[in-house]
Write a protein that holds these residues in place. Structure first.
Motif, short mmCIF file in Angstrom:
data_model
loop_
_atom_site.label_atom_id
_atom_site.label_comp_id
_atom_site.label_asym_id
_atom_site.label_seq_id
_atom_site.Cartn_x
_atom_site.Cartn_y
_atom_site.Cartn_z
N GLY A 155 78.87 4.99 42.35
CA GLY A 155 78.30 5.51 41.11
C GLY A 155 79.12 4.97 39.95
O GLY A 155 80.11 4.24 40.15
N ILE A 156 78.73 5.30 38.75
CA ILE A 156 79.52 4.89 37.59
C ILE A 156 80.30 6.11 37.10
O ILE A 156 79.74 7.15 36.77
N PHE A 157 81.63 5.99 37.12
CA PHE A 157 82.52 7.03 36.65
C PHE A 157 82.68 6.85 35.14
O PHE A 157 82.84 5.73 34.66
N TYR A 158 82.70 7.97 34.39
CA TYR A 158 82.88 7.82 32.95
C TYR A 158 83.74 8.93 32.37
O TYR A 158 83.81 10.03 32.90
N VAL A 168 77.55 8.46 22.85
CA VAL A 168 76.68 7.83 23.83
C VAL A 168 76.66 8.65 25.13
O VAL A 168 77.50 9.51 25.35
N GLU A 169 75.68 8.34 25.96
CA GLU A 169 75.57 8.95 27.28
C GLU A 169 75.68 7.87 28.35
O GLU A 169 75.64 6.67 28.04
N ALA A 170 75.80 8.29 29.59
CA ALA A 170 75.93 7.33 30.69
C ALA A 170 74.73 6.40 30.73
O ALA A 170 73.58 6.86 30.67
N PRO A 171 74.94 5.10 30.84
CA PRO A 171 73.84 4.14 30.85
C PRO A 171 73.07 4.19 32.17
O PRO A 171 73.64 4.42 33.23
N THR A 172 71.75 3.97 32.09
CA THR A 172 70.92 3.99 33.29
C THR A 172 70.53 2.60 33.77
O THR A 172 70.02 2.44 34.88
N ASN A 173 70.73 1.60 32.92
CA ASN A 173 70.44 0.22 33.33
C ASN A 173 71.40 -0.73 32.63
O ASN A 173 72.21 -0.30 31.80
N ASP A 175 70.96 -3.10 30.41
CA ASP A 175 70.79 -3.23 28.96
C ASP A 175 71.47 -2.07 28.24
O ASP A 175 72.15 -2.26 27.22
N GLU A 176 71.28 -0.86 28.76
CA GLU A 176 71.95 0.29 28.16
C GLU A 176 73.46 0.19 28.32
O GLU A 176 74.20 0.61 27.42
N LEU A 177 73.92 -0.33 29.44
CA LEU A 177 75.36 -0.50 29.65
C LEU A 177 75.96 -1.37 28.54
O LEU A 177 77.04 -1.07 28.01
N LYS A 178 75.25 -2.41 28.15
CA LYS A 178 75.74 -3.29 27.10
C LYS A 178 75.74 -2.60 25.74
O LYS A 178 76.73 -2.69 25.00
N PRO A 296 74.16 1.78 37.06
CA PRO A 296 73.06 1.26 36.24
C PRO A 296 72.18 0.29 37.01
O PRO A 296 72.66 -0.55 37.78
N ALA A 297 70.88 0.43 36.81
CA ALA A 297 69.91 -0.41 37.51
C ALA A 297 69.90 -1.81 36.95
O ALA A 297 70.15 -2.05 35.77
N GLY A 298 69.58 -2.76 37.83
CA GLY A 298 69.32 -4.12 37.40
C GLY A 298 67.86 -4.25 37.01
O GLY A 298 67.18 -3.26 36.73
N SER A 299 67.33 -5.45 37.06
CA SER A 299 65.94 -5.67 36.65
C SER A 299 64.95 -5.19 37.69
O SER A 299 63.77 -5.00 37.39
#
Length: 423
Positions: A155-158, A168-173, A175-178, A296-299
């Motif tokens: 998972g992504i730890f934050y 901000v909130e935890a990114p789900t993909n 693009d959001e991560l960036k 975060p999801a990829g494409s």
């Protein structure tokens, strides 16, 4: 007087030979009197300083239950354990009675004839209670060669405070991560993500997220160099180049953990095995500051790999009965509940999730759905060997020493040399 647990840290091959005498003379034991006896040497590959303490304590509980059995506890660095076990087993001496095997090692060891088949033994008590996806990695040629101890995914730890400060909130993909990482940099001066660059296991979430895989075991086809694989290499390269993530080429675990625990980065991708260590950091003296979300999801999809550890018995053990009993004890509902409560590790037994220790663990509660949807790795004897060539190319991509296209091709070429007659 019965001897207590002997804790030994392996730091060199000589130390290995001196301490790991699982198949040596002193391991002989019997159950002729109805009572287990002798020595069981156990190689534990868990994290030193956190997990190992709990597993040592559990092993002491086995000794109390079986006073005539002496458990020799040997802490083996995870990165060294696979080859050390192979070398010891091949030599026919110095191998342990029981080894904590990463899931991909089990079919490898079994194919070499180094593991005792467990079907019909005490080690597989109540085997229908195990999660099907956990059992999958214990099989080779329709026989069972290990018992699942823990299962995991990623998972992504934050850092909640840093994320809140940046708004901000935890990114789900991706693009959001960036975009989230850019806001974190602008508001706090911190880097968004630490992307471990020296371990290809951390690449798998990106590969699966783009719809790719290392190989297709059913059709015996190498797939890492297909377009999806190239896209995954491009994705991780872009994260570093645009400043979303910082990375490394060596000592990645320590660098990543220190950066996250000290608040130098806001996020990292990791698994439940890292929770205990994370909570020792100054940023997480208040454990509620740790947040965990889906990778975060990829494409194509959310893609996190299925991992975990099994307990396996060495085929050459001179104390098989006690070894089987030890494996059963260490993978019992009670032992798994203890690991869930103290270490936030996910049980492999269905009934263990109903125990209060697992129910009360927020981490276990989060990761259980992640495990249920995790991508199974190829359970083939060569599965563990697939990481070496991938790791070389993954690091080279992140450090700008090669292109994604060349990295995918080089990895695929290496796989076809390793996997004879594969396409």
């Amino acid at each position: 007087m019965r001897r207590g647990i002997t804790a030994t840290a392996l730091v060199a091959a000589l130390a290995l030979a001196a301490t790991a005498c699982g198949s040596g003379d002193e391991t002989g034991g019997s159950k002729s009197s109805g009572e287990l006896s002798g020595t069981v040497t156990w190689w534990d590959t868990s994290s030193v300083g956190s997990e190992d303490k709990v597993f040592k304590k559990l092993a002491e509980g086995f000794e109390k239950k079986h006073p005539k059995v002496d458990v020799k506890y040997v802490s083996v660095p995870f990165g060294d354990a696979q080859n050390k076990f192979k070398n010891a087993a091949q030599a026919g001496s110095s191998a342990p009675d029981v080894i904590r095997s990463e899931v991909a090692w089990t079919p490898d060891f079994a194919a070499l004839g180094y593991l005792a088949p467990l079907d019909g033994t005490a080690a597989l008590k109540n085997q229908d209670d195990f999660l099907p996806q956990a059992v999958a990695s214990t099989k080779y040629e329709d026989k069972t060669f290990a018992v699942p101890q823990v299962i995991d995914s990623m998972g992504i730890f934050y850092n909640k405070k840093l994320m809140e400060k940046a708004g901000v909130e935890a990114p789900t993909n991706l693009d959001e991560l960036k975009s989230v990482s850019k806001k974190i940099k602008d508001k706090t001066g911190k880097t968004g993500l630490y992307l471990r660059g020296d371990d290809p296991y951390f690449f798998l979430s990106f590969l699966y997220g783009e719809g790719g895989d290392l190989v297709d075991a059913e059709s015996k086809t190498v797939t890492v160099d297909k377009p999806e694989g190239v896209k995954a290499f491009k994705a991780v390269k872009a994260l570093v180049e645009d400043g979303t993530a910082k990375t490394d080429a060596s000592d990645g675990w320590e660098n990543m953990m220190q950066a996250f625990k000290n608040g130098d980065v806001a996020m990292m991708i990791n698994g439940p095995w890292a929770v205990a260590d994370t909570l020792t950091g100054k940023e997480f003296t208040d454990k509620d500051n740790l947040g965990i979300a889906t990778v975060p999801a990829g494409s194509a999809a959310h893609g996190a790999p299925q991992g975990g550890h099994n307990l396996a018995v060495y085929a050459g053990s001179k104390n098989l009965e006690a070894s089987y009993a030890f494996v059963e004890y260490m993978t019992s509902v009670e032992s798994q509940a203890t690991a869930a409560g103290e270490l936030n590790l996910l049980p492999t037994r269905t009934s263990a999730y109903a125990k209060k220790e697992a129910v009360n663990s927020e981490i276990v509660g989060f990761f259980k759905p992640a495990v249920e949807t995790a991508v199974e790795r190829p359970w083939i004897p060569e599965g563990g060997s697939l990481f070496a060539p991938l790791g070389i190319e993954y690091t080279k991509v992140l450090t700008n020493q090669t292109t994604p296209e060349k990295a995918a091709k080089a990895t695929g070429d290496a796989y076809r040399k390793l996997l004879k007659d594969w396409k």
